[in-house]
Design an enzyme around this catalytic site. Structure first.
Site, PDB file in Angstrom:
ATOM      1  CB  ILE A  30      13.355  35.746 -71.746  1.00  0.00           C
ATOM      2  CG1 ILE A  30      14.794  36.223 -72.000  1.00  0.00           C
ATOM      3  CG2 ILE A  30      12.731  36.496 -70.574  1.00  0.00           C
ATOM      4  CD1 ILE A  30      15.755  35.955 -70.847  1.00  0.00           C
ATOM      5  CE  LYS A  31       9.231  28.976 -67.823  1.00  0.00           C
ATOM      6  NZ  LYS A  31       9.224  27.867 -66.843  1.00  0.00           N
TER       7      LYS A  31
END
Length: 221
Positions: free
Chosen positions: A83-84
């Protein structure tokens, strides 16, 4: 150093995967919009089916609660998903919670050592300093990468440094020299890395020489 491909273009990812040189993929909303794709989950799952390594997908929410909810949903799509999350106070709070749930986080839009330190302390798996964007405003982006790598090594942090916003092949060389664990590169840069005028000239010369030999052999027969 590992290479990730920075794109949402499926054909580019397929080709790069065939070369056997990329270990993962990073994406963001801008890259998806370039491909005219709105089916976020379908794109991420398709990418995961092509590469075996990490695939970074960015949350679009800005509040802590919605960031966490969105991150949990996206991370459930595949064990490969990372997850960015951008470096903001809300982002750090979300990272600190999600990392305790063993959700892998890529701290994105990092432009300073302070931001990188906060990211690793919050529990980020990766930190992505944006080299090209810093260069654009007259700063030395790769110097930042080197500083972050040095500090992480000094304290034995397990968080890996991804040199992001790579603009040309020399950035990749500089990232390797700086000790970056990963460089995430556009497809165009990856293809430029494969070429050199002397390689092209050498291939042409080999073909020309072999053609001459073949013609002589035919004449002797």
């Amino acid at each position: 150093m590992h290479l990730f491909l920075d794109t949402a273009n499926i054909e580019q990812i397929r080709h790069a995967a065939k070369l056997g040189v990329i270990s993962g993929v990073t994406t963001n909303p801008s890259l998806l919009s370039l491909e005219g794709r709105s089916d976020y989950k379908a794109v991420i799952l398709e990418i995961c089916s092509i590469v075996s390594g990490p695939v970074s997908a960015e949350v679009l929410s800005h509040e802590v609660g919605s960031m966490i909810e969105e991150a949990r949903e996206i991370s459930s799509w595949s064990p490969q998903v990372v997850i960015k999350i951008p470096i903001t106070p809300f982002g750090l709070e979300a990272i600190s919670i999600l990392s305790k749930e063993n959700i892998k986080i890529n701290l994105t839009l990092c432009f300073s050592v302070n931001q990188a330190l906060l990211g690793v302390l919050a529990g980020a798996t990766y930190v992505s300093p944006f080299v090209g964007r810093l260069d654009d405003i007259g700063h030395n982006g790769m110097e930042l990468v080197a500083e972050i790598v040095q500090i992480f090594a000094h304290y034995n942090f397990s968080t890996q440094v991804i040199a992001a916003s790579i603009r040309h092949p020399l950035h990749c060389v500089a990232a390797a020299k700086a000790g970056a664990h990963i460089a995430t590169v556009p497809y165009k840069v990856l293809m430029e890395m494969t070429s050199h005028p002397l390689t092209t000239a050498g291939i042409a010369r080999f073909r020309e020489d072999w053609s001459g030999i073949s013609q002589e052999a035919k004449q002797e027969k």
